[in-house]
Design a protein around this motif. Structure first.
Motif, mmCIF file in Angstrom:
data_model
loop_
_atom_site.group_PDB
_atom_site.id
_atom_site.type_symbol
_atom_site.label_atom_id
_atom_site.label_comp_id
_atom_site.label_asym_id
_atom_site.label_seq_id
_atom_site.Cartn_x
_atom_site.Cartn_y
_atom_site.Cartn_z
ATOM 1 N N VAL A 1 0.802 -1.297 0.037
ATOM 2 C CA VAL A 1 0.037 0.036 -0.025
ATOM 3 C C VAL A 1 0.819 1.334 0.010
ATOM 4 N N LYS A 2 1.728 1.283 0.811
ATOM 5 C CA LYS A 2 2.923 2.334 0.859
ATOM 6 C C LYS A 2 3.737 2.528 -0.333
ATOM 7 N N GLU A 3 4.025 1.695 -1.121
ATOM 8 C CA GLU A 3 4.973 1.809 -2.212
ATOM 9 C C GLU A 3 4.064 1.746 -3.455
ATOM 10 N N ASP A 4 2.697 1.278 -3.347
ATOM 11 C CA ASP A 4 1.828 1.151 -4.592
ATOM 12 C C ASP A 4 2.287 0.006 -5.676
ATOM 13 N N THR A 5 2.697 -0.962 -5.096
ATOM 14 C CA THR A 5 3.090 -2.100 -5.948
ATOM 15 C C THR A 5 2.274 -3.225 -5.712
ATOM 16 N N ASN A 6 2.292 -4.319 -6.731
ATOM 17 C CA ASN A 6 1.583 -5.273 -6.796
ATOM 18 C C ASN A 6 2.557 -6.537 -7.115
ATOM 19 N N GLU A 7 2.905 -7.664 -6.433
ATOM 20 C CA GLU A 7 3.751 -8.718 -6.773
ATOM 21 C C GLU A 7 2.931 -9.950 -6.684
ATOM 22 N N VAL A 8 3.314 -10.968 -7.682
ATOM 23 C CA VAL A 8 2.540 -12.030 -7.819
ATOM 24 C C VAL A 8 3.588 -13.299 -7.565
ATOM 25 N N HIS A 9 3.630 -13.958 -6.589
ATOM 26 C CA HIS A 9 4.650 -14.972 -6.039
ATOM 27 C C HIS A 9 4.145 -16.395 -6.389
ATOM 28 N N SER A 10 4.719 -17.254 -7.168
ATOM 29 C CA SER A 10 4.453 -18.511 -7.291
ATOM 30 C C SER A 10 4.313 -19.362 -6.108
ATOM 31 N N LEU A 11 3.585 -20.476 -5.987
ATOM 32 C CA LEU A 11 3.345 -21.139 -4.905
ATOM 33 C C LEU A 11 3.376 -22.769 -5.522
ATOM 34 N N ASP A 12 4.201 -22.944 -6.403
ATOM 35 C CA ASP A 12 4.296 -24.271 -6.999
ATOM 36 C C ASP A 12 4.516 -25.375 -6.237
ATOM 37 N N GLU A 13 5.111 -25.270 -5.213
ATOM 38 C CA GLU A 13 5.398 -26.261 -4.202
ATOM 39 C C GLU A 13 4.414 -26.401 -3.437
ATOM 40 N N ALA A 14 3.291 -25.710 -3.388
ATOM 41 C CA ALA A 14 2.341 -25.678 -2.365
ATOM 42 C C ALA A 14 1.236 -27.034 -2.731
ATOM 43 N N PRO A 15 0.879 -27.859 -1.935
ATOM 44 C CA PRO A 15 0.137 -28.919 -2.172
ATOM 45 C C PRO A 15 -1.357 -28.461 -2.909
ATOM 46 N N PRO A 16 -1.861 -29.434 -3.613
ATOM 47 C CA PRO A 16 -2.967 -28.842 -4.268
ATOM 48 C C PRO A 16 -4.240 -29.065 -3.180
ATOM 49 N N CYS A 17 -5.024 -27.703 -3.698
ATOM 50 C CA CYS A 17 -6.059 -27.653 -2.832
ATOM 51 C C CYS A 17 -7.040 -26.429 -3.319
ATOM 52 N N ASP A 18 -8.433 -26.440 -2.756
ATOM 53 C CA ASP A 18 -9.057 -25.199 -3.441
ATOM 54 C C ASP A 18 -9.444 -24.005 -2.465
ATOM 55 N N LYS A 19 -8.924 -24.393 -1.212
ATOM 56 C CA LYS A 19 -9.048 -23.120 -0.258
ATOM 57 C C LYS A 19 -7.783 -22.927 0.372
ATOM 58 N N ALA A 20 -7.414 -21.608 0.891
ATOM 59 C CA ALA A 20 -6.423 -21.260 1.499
ATOM 60 C C ALA A 20 -6.727 -20.332 2.712
ATOM 61 N N PHE A 21 -6.201 -20.793 3.795
ATOM 62 C CA PHE A 21 -6.885 -20.190 5.090
ATOM 63 C C PHE A 21 -5.415 -19.585 5.885
ATOM 64 N N TRP A 22 -5.513 -18.512 6.625
ATOM 65 C CA TRP A 22 -4.573 -17.896 7.371
ATOM 66 C C TRP A 22 -4.559 -18.383 8.895
ATOM 67 N N LEU A 23 -3.492 -18.925 9.427
ATOM 68 C CA LEU A 23 -3.722 -19.135 10.634
ATOM 69 C C LEU A 23 -2.738 -18.102 11.451
ATOM 70 N N LEU A 24 -3.537 -17.332 12.488
ATOM 71 C CA LEU A 24 -2.606 -16.418 13.221
ATOM 72 C C LEU A 24 -2.253 -16.742 14.608
ATOM 73 N N PRO A 25 -1.286 -16.118 15.185
ATOM 74 C CA PRO A 25 -0.607 -16.537 16.421
ATOM 75 C C PRO A 25 -1.707 -15.862 17.481
ATOM 76 N N SER A 26 -1.999 -16.446 18.662
ATOM 77 C CA SER A 26 -2.596 -15.546 19.559
ATOM 78 C C SER A 26 -1.783 -14.468 20.302
ATOM 79 N N THR A 27 -2.150 -13.196 20.678
ATOM 80 C CA THR A 27 -1.527 -12.225 21.311
ATOM 81 C C THR A 27 -1.388 -12.373 22.801
#
Length: 186
Positions: free
Chosen positions: A157-183
């Motif tokens: 947001v600060k630099e107004d850029t957009n990067e796409v990163h390949s996740l070729d090594e990721a296992p096949p799935c149809d959903k992605a979820f983020w797990l966040l640590p507890s504070t």
């Protein structure tokens, strides 16, 4: 008729959900559920009258698809807009972030996320966490994983850029979820 409430975010003791560009839904528990809404002043002030804004029709072209996420961060309510190449595409061409000013009932563009990082899930979920503190997340960035394309997009947001990163090594799935640590400490 049942209508799903999404996207939704908890902020300042209430739940806010996106209805339209002109209205923000509100759900409070007092102690039972009470629904209301906030009329949004969606008038747009710009130094450049020709600026394209958030999914509105461009001259000579179709209106791109748009996906909206609400995110609470530091007691403020943010809206992340992702614009797709077409309505049926999953290729994101632009992303921008706005913060709600409850006193004026307007969304305002932001130039940074206060050092925070937003993590988005395609299923209308957004979370905020500290950026730059271990884990490799960059400050002032919005992350979104597209499991079908095996890609992760990072909008700075600060630099107004957009990067796409390949996740070729990721296992096949149809959903992605983020797990966040507890504070909280155990």
């Amino acid at each position: 008729m049942k209508i799903p409430i999404c996207p939704i975010a908890a902020c300042r003791g209430k739940f806010y959900f996106y209805s339209t560009h002109e209205e923000l839904g509100v759900l409070e528990f007092c102690p039972g559920p009470v629904f209301s809404s906030i009329a949004i002043d969606d008038s747009f002030e710009s130094e450049d009258e020709d600026d394209d804004q958030g999914g509105y029709e461009e001259e000579g072209g179709p209106n791109p698809g748009e996906q909206v996420f609400l995110v609470e961060s530091g007691g403020d309510l943010y809206m992340v807009n992702l614009l797709y190449a077409t309505w049926s595409s999953d290729q994101i061409v632009e992303g921008f972030v706005q913060r709600m000013d409850f006193s004026t009932r307007r969304w305002g563009d932001v130039g940074d996320l206060g050092g925070r990082t937003f993590l988005l899930s395609r299923f209308y979920f957004g979370a905020s966490c500290s950026g730059g503190e271990g884990g490799g997340l960059q400050q002032d960035c919005v992350y979104l994983v597209n499991p079908r394309r095996k890609e992760m997009q990072v909008f700075n947001v600060k630099e107004d850029t957009n990067e796409v990163h390949s996740l070729d090594e990721a296992p096949p799935c149809d959903k992605a979820f983020w797990l966040l640590p507890s504070t909280t400490s155990p």
